[in-house]
Each structure stands twice: as C-alpha cells, then as structure tokens.
Enzyme design. Structure first.
Site, short mmCIF file in Angstrom:
data_model
loop_
_atom_site.label_atom_id
_atom_site.label_comp_id
_atom_site.label_asym_id
_atom_site.label_seq_id
_atom_site.Cartn_x
_atom_site.Cartn_y
_atom_site.Cartn_z
CB SER A 128 -0.95 0.00 1.20
OG SER A 128 -0.22 -0.09 2.41
CD GLU A 161 8.48 2.76 1.47
OE1 GLU A 161 7.68 3.04 0.56
OE2 GLU A 161 8.25 1.86 2.31
CG ASP A 173 7.45 -3.45 -2.63
OD1 ASP A 173 7.63 -4.57 -3.15
OD2 ASP A 173 7.60 -3.22 -1.42
C1 GLA Z 1 9.52 -5.54 0.94
C2 GLA Z 1 10.41 -4.49 0.26
C3 GLA Z 1 10.86 -4.98 -1.12
C4 GLA Z 1 11.47 -6.38 -1.04
C5 GLA Z 1 10.56 -7.32 -0.26
C6 GLA Z 1 11.20 -8.66 -0.03
O1 GLA Z 1 8.33 -5.67 0.22
O2 GLA Z 1 9.71 -3.27 0.13
O3 GLA Z 1 11.76 -4.05 -1.68
O4 GLA Z 1 12.76 -6.32 -0.49
O5 GLA Z 1 10.21 -6.78 1.00
O6 GLA Z 1 11.36 -9.36 -1.22
#
Ligand code: GLA
Length: 383
Positions: A128, A161, A173
């Site tokens: 999110s 972030e 993400d």
């Molecule tokens: C979180 C982080 C990603 C990645 C995953 C693990 O979602 O935001 O960048 O490292 O963990 O795969």
C-alpha cells in the site's frame, strides 16, 4: 461511474467545494517469486493487483497540498516549500516524501487539493505504501505535465521511502506499481532495471491470502537481513550477491560466518530459482513453477528466517488441497500474505481450506484476495 469514483467525487466536493479535475491510481502488488533478492541486485517476479490507491484532485494556485484521506478520515496539509515529517498523519509522509524526491530531482511542482482512497490492505505486505507513492507521483505528473518516465517514477518513489520516510526497501514494489502490465508478471532485473513481461498461464490462478498477522520490528529485522547480505558480498569480494552462482557460493561458503552463509545461501539460490521458474512458466510448466514456489518458502523459513508460524500453516494447508501446485509467503515476511498457485477448478477448495482449516489451527481467519495481473499507475480520468 464506479462507486469508488462517485464517493471520491462526492467527498471532494464536500471537502473543497468544487469538483476534482483528475482521477489517478496506482496498484498494490503480489510477488510470485524472488524474495529478498531486490536489494541484492537480483531478480524478482511480481505482478500488479486489482487493488489500488486513488487520488481525486484539482490544482491550487498556491504551493500548498491539502489531502483528505477517506481511509483514515483525516485531513492533512503541507507546503511544497517546507517538507517535514509529520507524526499526526503518518500516511501523509508518503506524499511529502514524493514531493521532496521530485523537487530534489529538479521537477517544478504544482500544489493541489485531493481526496485519497485505497483498497490495498494496509500493512499486509501488498505494498500500500508503494501504491500511495506512485499515485502521488502520477498526481504531480498530471498537474505539472512532468516529463518523467515510469522507471524514474519508481526510482524517485523508492528514494522518498528510503530517504524521507526512512524505510530501506528495495526497488521491487515501486517498480511493479509503476510498470505493471495487465495479464503479465514482470521479471525485473533489479540491477539493470530492465524487465521482461511474462504472460500468466491460462487455467491457473494465484490465490493471495492475508494472515492478518501484523508484526512489529519488521523494519529492524529487514535491515538486519540487508546488512548480513552486504557482509556476505563484502567477504566474498563481489559487488552484490547477484554476482555469485550457487556452485561458486557453495565452494566459498565455509569461509563465511554460519549465519551470514545461511542468509546468503537463500539469496543466491532464490535468484537462480526466479530464472528457472520463469523458464518453466514460459514453457507452460506450471507444476515446475509451483515446485519453485514451495522451495522458495522453505528457504525463506529455514535459511532467511522471515516466516511466521501462521504463514507456515497457511502454506501447508493450501498445499494439502489437490490442485494447489505451490505456495509461499510473499513480501518481506514476518506476517502479511501467502500466495498459492492453484488450478482454476480447485480455487474454491483452496479458499475454503485456507479459511476453515487455518482458523481451526491458528484461531485466525485469513482474508482472501483473488486478482489477475493489472496495469501499473496511471490517470483514470482528467484533462
Ligand atoms: C519488501 C520491500 C521490497 C522487497 C521485499 C522482499 O516488500 O519493500 O523491496 O525487499 O520486501 O522481497
């Protein structure tokens, strides 16, 4: 007009006494395989889901951003000339962070009024936060006609972030929220930032199940794993764990401290699994893909130590149902969601088992999300 859109318009008019000019969205994601590899310059295979964060907005003539969050029923505002972290509306830090990163990259921003609403479950590992960041970039892009491409939008969101909000996530993400493609997962090379769209096979579905477990201290455990990977790469004399094959790693692993070796072994093998599983998917071998998902979970549980007993139970329960080809935790771990690969006709049985059997064994009833692969961030309506 969708009921979500109608609610956004109605709320905008009540909050700001006018109608919005733009409606933008950015999706959450589920990662199919390739966990804790992105910050090791490795490979990941996420897809964007049909849950997203939306902003209805109109420009302002001053340098203020005013936002009402429907989810939090809270108003927040800030000046583009004074971007500071807030503790009163933490969700507003993602918007501030994006403004900070965009301005830092030299973009001229326009203030706006907005109503924000999302149906990506918060804190469940379906991103999110990345969806909020990419929706915000898309809002600024729409208003100011900014010329930034989708990769740059992802990188600046990650910067927001990492350096403004203060969470040291990798690029996965934000990248998938920005560049997702309908009907496809993306094989992302987190070093080159190149990607390949991988069509999702017919006849099977990815079932997402939210354990509803939300664990604290995820950030510190995540950062500790990152540091262990960096230590491993340093001791092996490579820029990142991406640069070691599994065979070479096994030859040199005895020189590493045990725990570091264990963490690194997960990452090195997981990178190879991603490439293997994509080849399987392209060849239509969903059974092999499912096996790779199972191995990924075992490795995350035993070597990387980021699972949780409820996630382990969920994976076990799903796999016991005929037609479930593989299951694993998805996202950072410690709680959040699992993803299972299931033959279409068997989806109802898997969903039923996940809800009933997991509730019986753990006292928690997982929340189920069924989603195909959707497109990345964009403007839904506007000038
Ligand atoms: C979180 C982080 C990603 C990645 C995953 C693990 O979602 O935001 O960048 O490292 O963990 O795969």
């Amino acid at each position: 007009m969708s009921s979500r859109h109608a609610t956004l318009r109605r709320t905008f008019s009540a909050q700001f006494g006018a109608m919005p000019m733009w409606l933008v969205r950015a999706p959450g994601r589920v990662n199919l395989i390739g966990e804790h590899t992105d910050y090791n310059d490795g490979f990941v295979l996420p897809m964007a889901i049909d849950r997203d964060v939306r902003l209805a907005l109109a420009p302002r003539t001053d340098r203020q951003v005013h936002v009402f969050s429907l989810n939090f029923q809270q108003h927040d505002h800030f000046s583009l000339d004074d971007l500071q972290l807030t503790t009163t509306s933490p969700w507003g830090n993602y918007l501030r962070g994006v403004a900070w990163a965009l301005q830092g990259a030299g973009f001229e921003l326009t203030g706006f009024d907005a109503v924000m609403e999302g149906n990506v479950p918060i804190g469940s590992g379906l991103s999110s936060s990345a969806a909020t960041e990419l929706a915000t970039v898309t809002a600024f892009r729409a208003l100011g006609n900014l010329t930034l491409d989708a990769v740059q939008a992802a990188l600046l969101s990650q910067k927001a972030e990492n350096d403004f909000v203060g969470v040291k996530c990798g690029i996965m993400d934000q990248y998938i929220s920005s560049l997702g493609q309908a009907g496809h997962a993306l094989l992302i090379d987190c070093r080159s930032l190149g990607f390949e769209a991988v069509p999702l096979p017919a006849g099977v579905q990815f079932v997402i199940a939210d354990s509803t477990v939300r664990r604290g201290l995820v950030d510190s455990a995540y950062n500790e794993r990152r540091a262990q990977c960096e230590e491993g790469a340093r001791r092996l004399g490579v820029p990142a764990l991406r640069d070691v094959s599994l065979a070479e790693f096994e030859r040199r692993a005895p020189a590493l401290p045990d725990l570091v070796a264990q963490r690194c072994r997960h990452v090195v093998a997981e990178n190879e699994r991603v490439l293997h599983s994509v080849a399987a998917l392209r060849a239509g071998d969903v059974t092999a893909f499912g096996r790779d998902m199972d191995e990924s979970h075992t490795s995350l549980r035993d070597l990387y130590a980021v699972s949780h007993p409820v996630l382990d139970t969920m994976v076990e329960v799903a796999r016991a149902v005929p037609g479930c080809l593989g299951a694993r935790l998805t996202g950072a771990g410690f709680g959040g969601c699992t993803v299972s690969l299931v033959v279409n006709a068997c989806v109802p049985a898997v969903v039923d088992a996940l809800q009933r059997e997991v509730a019986r064994r753990t006292g928690l009833t997982p929340q189920i999300y069924l989603s195909g692969a959707e497109a990345g961030a964009g403007i839904i309506l506007g000038e």
